[in-house]
Design a protein around this motif. Structure first.
Motif, PDB file in Angstrom:
ATOM      1  N   GLU A   1     -65.157   3.020 -47.866  1.00 34.23           N
ATOM      2  CA  GLU A   1     -65.724   2.115 -46.860  1.00 34.23           C
ATOM      3  C   GLU A   1     -64.678   1.839 -45.787  1.00 34.23           C
TER       4      GLU A   1
ATOM      5  N   ILE B   1     -66.605  11.733 -71.212  1.00 31.86           N
ATOM      6  CA  ILE B   1     -66.227  11.789 -69.807  1.00 31.86           C
ATOM      7  C   ILE B   1     -64.718  11.683 -69.704  1.00 31.86           C
TER       8      ILE B   1
ATOM      9  N   THR C   1     -66.567  -3.852 -53.982  1.00 33.55           N
ATOM     10  CA  THR C   1     -65.928  -3.392 -52.753  1.00 33.55           C
ATOM     11  C   THR C   1     -66.866  -3.511 -51.561  1.00 33.55           C
ATOM     12  N   ILE C   2     -68.069  -3.072 -51.780  1.00 33.51           N
ATOM     13  CA  ILE C   2     -69.034  -3.051 -50.698  1.00 33.51           C
ATOM     14  C   ILE C   2     -69.357  -4.439 -50.151  1.00 33.51           C
TER      15      ILE C   2
ATOM     16  N   THR D   1     -65.774   0.910 -61.840  1.00 37.10           N
ATOM     17  CA  THR D   1     -64.695   1.600 -61.139  1.00 37.10           C
ATOM     18  C   THR D   1     -63.436   0.762 -61.193  1.00 37.10           C
TER      19      THR D   1
ATOM     20  N   TYR E   1     -81.389   0.405 -49.062  1.00 38.14           N
ATOM     21  CA  TYR E   1     -81.399  -1.041 -48.842  1.00 38.14           C
ATOM     22  C   TYR E   1     -80.673  -1.470 -47.589  1.00 38.14           C
TER      23      TYR E   1
ATOM     24  N   LEU F   1     -62.110   0.400 -64.692  1.00 37.54           N
ATOM     25  CA  LEU F   1     -61.551   1.688 -65.068  1.00 37.54           C
ATOM     26  C   LEU F   1     -60.178   1.906 -64.460  1.00 37.54           C
TER      27      LEU F   1
ATOM     28  N   MET G   1     -65.110   7.561 -60.912  1.00 36.67           N
ATOM     29  CA  MET G   1     -66.542   7.364 -60.713  1.00 36.67           C
ATOM     30  C   MET G   1     -66.752   6.274 -59.688  1.00 36.67           C
TER      31      MET G   1
ATOM     32  N   GLU H   1     -80.733  -3.238 -57.264  1.00 33.14           N
ATOM     33  CA  GLU H   1     -81.081  -3.613 -55.902  1.00 33.14           C
ATOM     34  C   GLU H   1     -82.571  -3.946 -55.829  1.00 33.14           C
ATOM     35  N   LEU H   2     -83.359  -3.097 -56.488  1.00 34.78           N
ATOM     36  CA  LEU H   2     -84.807  -3.288 -56.443  1.00 34.78           C
ATOM     37  C   LEU H   2     -85.204  -4.653 -56.967  1.00 34.78           C
TER      38      LEU H   2
ATOM     39  N   VAL I   1     -74.182   2.615 -68.545  1.00 36.98           N
ATOM     40  CA  VAL I   1     -74.152   3.458 -67.336  1.00 36.98           C
ATOM     41  C   VAL I   1     -73.247   2.878 -66.258  1.00 36.98           C
ATOM     42  N   MET I   2     -72.368   3.675 -65.815  1.00 41.76           N
ATOM     43  CA  MET I   2     -71.430   3.204 -64.803  1.00 41.76           C
ATOM     44  C   MET I   2     -72.161   3.031 -63.505  1.00 41.76           C
ATOM     45  N   SER I   3     -72.869   1.926 -63.447  1.00 43.93           N
ATOM     46  CA  SER I   3     -73.868   1.790 -62.408  1.00 43.93           C
ATOM     47  C   SER I   3     -73.292   1.309 -61.100  1.00 43.93           C
ATOM     48  N   ASN I   4     -72.153   0.703 -61.155  1.00 42.08           N
ATOM     49  CA  ASN I   4     -71.661   0.173 -59.893  1.00 42.08           C
ATOM     50  C   ASN I   4     -70.148   0.109 -59.867  1.00 42.08           C
ATOM     51  N   TYR I   5     -69.682  -0.509 -58.843  1.00 38.43           N
ATOM     52  CA  TYR I   5     -68.257  -0.567 -58.613  1.00 38.43           C
ATOM     53  C   TYR I   5     -67.533  -1.400 -59.660  1.00 38.43           C
TER      54      TYR I   5
ATOM     55  N   ILE J   1     -64.370   8.404 -72.094  1.00 35.35           N
ATOM     56  CA  ILE J   1     -65.416   7.438 -71.802  1.00 35.35           C
ATOM     57  C   ILE J   1     -66.687   7.865 -72.502  1.00 35.35           C
ATOM     58  N   VAL J   2     -67.268   6.949 -73.214  1.00 38.39           N
ATOM     59  CA  VAL J   2     -68.558   7.237 -73.819  1.00 38.39           C
ATOM     60  C   VAL J   2     -69.570   6.312 -73.180  1.00 38.39           C
ATOM     61  N   ASN J   3     -70.560   6.931 -72.648  1.00 42.26           N
ATOM     62  CA  ASN J   3     -71.559   6.187 -71.920  1.00 42.26           C
ATOM     63  C   ASN J   3     -72.635   5.676 -72.870  1.00 42.26           C
TER      64      ASN J   3
ATOM     65  N   THR K   1     -73.258   8.233 -60.887  1.00 45.29           N
ATOM     66  CA  THR K   1     -74.286   7.616 -61.714  1.00 45.29           C
ATOM     67  C   THR K   1     -75.497   8.528 -61.798  1.00 45.29           C
TER      68      THR K   1
ATOM     69  N   THR L   1     -75.101  -6.458 -56.534  1.00 44.79           N
ATOM     70  CA  THR L   1     -76.059  -5.366 -56.437  1.00 44.79           C
ATOM     71  C   THR L   1     -77.445  -5.908 -56.080  1.00 44.79           C
TER      72      THR L   1
END
Lengths: 336, 336
Positions: free
Chosen positions: A226, A95, B277-278, B76, A281, B79, A70, B226-227, B69-73, B95-97, A76, B252
């Motif tokens: 990236e 998952i 990573t980003i 990853t 963004y 994991l 993921m 981000e928002l 929620v696997m919202s970001n890196y 994986i259970v979310n 997501t 984020t």
DNA sequence: TTATAAAGTGTAAGCGCTTACATTAAAATC
DNA sequence: GATTTTAATGTAAGCGCTTACACTTTATAA
């Protein structure tokens, strides 16, 4: 040791069948009895053993989503769609992560064979017809997400069209020498996106040039990283003459590509593919994939099949939409 | 209908026990018999039924990772660590979310109760002592990742220290009016990061000001979006006088914050938290969390406990490291 | 060769549930 | 109040496996 249905039955002074009914067909047991059982259940902290339930009832009420690491927001979004769709149904989601190291097909096959779940969602897993046929032998309900096949239900995205739109957009802005920032050549999405890119060039009378297809060296995740984008953009920047504009095959790669541009203080119109949350963004023009919808619809489709296994195979293809942001619009203003 | 062990036994002319042994204690069956059975197994496409196996053997060879929620890196990386650790062991990962909508505690409790797996990894789930005690009642092996507790094994990160380092760094660069871009006030990581921020100010003789604690309005994912970062940075930019520098509590959010800065063409030193990573690609100075290691070590710890349930509870705390990039270093040059 | 140990296989009980069917209790009908 | 329906519960047979124990081969020793 944990409690069994026998412990509860004894403590509540009823038979195990009654306890079982309390959990499965609550309406068929007298309210008072139900209360009594539930009270004991609560006190003793009992919960039916899923394995035993699954074995006895042959129902699992479980959907398994199989997906490669993921790695980004793509999952997501898809996941959100799946969960929202599942929320109304009495299914749970598990998952299973398909690692990139080993053979994806075998990992999937092993998982299907185990009959873990009632149905399976295969997300962003691209198999050959032959492999899919082999998977079909397991005879379990499957819905493909982000992949297309006439063998299984599927909810996919028109990659070719997306690439076409993006490339055409650049052409219409007057660019002629458009590089494509590619990835692993035999990956299905790349194959389709390259096809769209070529068709756009072709239909607008621009000759395709192999030298404008640029790939990074990092081949982790099929080159959708990236780093790979960064490397590829550096190659583009080393070209002479430089290309007019770049179509990048994924937002993740575009992040790397933008870094290279910044480092070289070069300003090149860049359009990408995915429309991840972050893209908004960082001002990335891109091709939107309705990831949430795809997850949602695929889950619906799978559940329908569970209810009615004889349904005819159905394929749903979603269409791209351009999202234009500063990376192609305000290019000059952004220059550092 | 799918094959059972009986079908195989009959076809191979052996007893079901022998078939079972072929799968579980292969060495105890005569090579020729084994071959014979395996051949039939292969021909008939048989695979043991996991539920039946689990029920009969009481072994599941399964680890479940529970995470929001696997919202970001972040996930990853964790994991990857988990998978690499698991690779050598004979365990599978599910994986259970844990959705953000509903009550996380109950979702976790329901999952544990089902006795799906042998052991559970609770990632980035922050519960009160009381809730953890309640979970303990289920009496299943658990290891917390990215959270600390004396009740369960845990592998965590020193958030307070990380925030301290980041803030101190800004102070040492000569900034005095340092805003903190915060999130949901009662979230555990925020609480600790705020603490570190305050301590750094305090130890350097700078008075803490509530007005410099700024939060976005978007409270999805506890405000780690981000928002939310974008909104909060806009608030900072509306302050008069403007702050000298900003400590942002997550990468984020920093992505959103950077957008606001860019839009306002303002250049403010920004240091953040996570090192996704980003972040490397957008030049974000940040506090590195060894996410991969945490996942890896936590899994090791859990497996050890499975092998030896009487082990004493152990807690491992990982330490932060600053990663300095252009968002605090080349601020002036980056100005557009 | 015969006794004895080791290796290989089979038999059957049981893991914790669900559910068809049988039984009993309660309600409805006359 | 006796009889028929209906509701509520219990009994028992599996679901597909593992594994202790019993049994039968085969190898080893004397």
């Amino acid at each position: 040791m944990s409690k069994t249905i026998y412990d509860i039955a004894k403590a509540a002074g009823v038979s195990i069948a009654t306890v079982s009914r309390v959990f499965n067909q609550a309406e068929s047991v007298k309210p008072e009895t139900r209360e009594k059982v539930l009270k004991v259940v609560d006190e003793m902290g009992y919960h039916p053993h899923v394995y035993a339930q699954g074995l006895a009832s042959k129902k699992k009420n479980r959907i398994v989503m199989l997906a490669p690491v993921m790695s980004n927001y793509f999952f997501t979004e898809v996941l959100k769609g799946i969960q929202d769709s599942l929320a109304e149904e009495n299914y749970e989601l598990n998952i299973v992560n398909i690692g990139h190291k080993k053979d994806a097909y075998n990992q999937v096959a092993e998982t299907l064979k185990k009959r873990w779940a009632e149905g399976y969602l295969l997300v962003s897993l691209h198999f050959s017809e032959k492999e899919l046929k082999a998977l079909q032998k397991f005879n379990v309900p499957v819905c493909l997400v982000d992949d297309f096949s006439t063998i299984f239900d599927s909810v996919s995205f028109n990659n070719e069209e997306g690439a076409y739109l993006a490339t055409e957009y650049l052409i219409e802005k007057g660019f002629k020498r458009i590089a494509i920032l590619s990835a692993k050549a035999d990956s299905i999405p790349i194959r389709d996106r390259l096809k769209g890119y070529k068709r756009a060039l072709d239909e607008h009378g621009i000759e395709f040039s192999e030298s404008l297809v640029v790939t990074g060296d990092d081949m982790a995740r099929d080159g959708f990283t990236e780093l790979s984008g960064y490397e590829a953009m550096n190659k583009i920047l080393a070209m002479d003459p430089l290309s007019d504009a770049v179509f990048c095959t994924s937002d993740t790669k575009a992040v790397g590509a933008q870094k290279a541009l910044k480092e070289h203080k070069v300003d090149l119109p860049l359009i990408s593919f995915d429309n991840l949350t972050i893209s908004e963004y960082i001002g990335l023009s891109t091709v939107n994939q309705p990831m949430y919808d795809m997850g949602f619809r695929a889950t619906n489709k799978l559940i329908q099949r569970l209810h009615n296994p004889d349904l005819r195979i159905s394929n749903e293809v979603h269409h791209p939409e351009l999202v234009i942001r500063s990376s192609t619009e305000n290019v000059n203003e952004v220059t550092t």
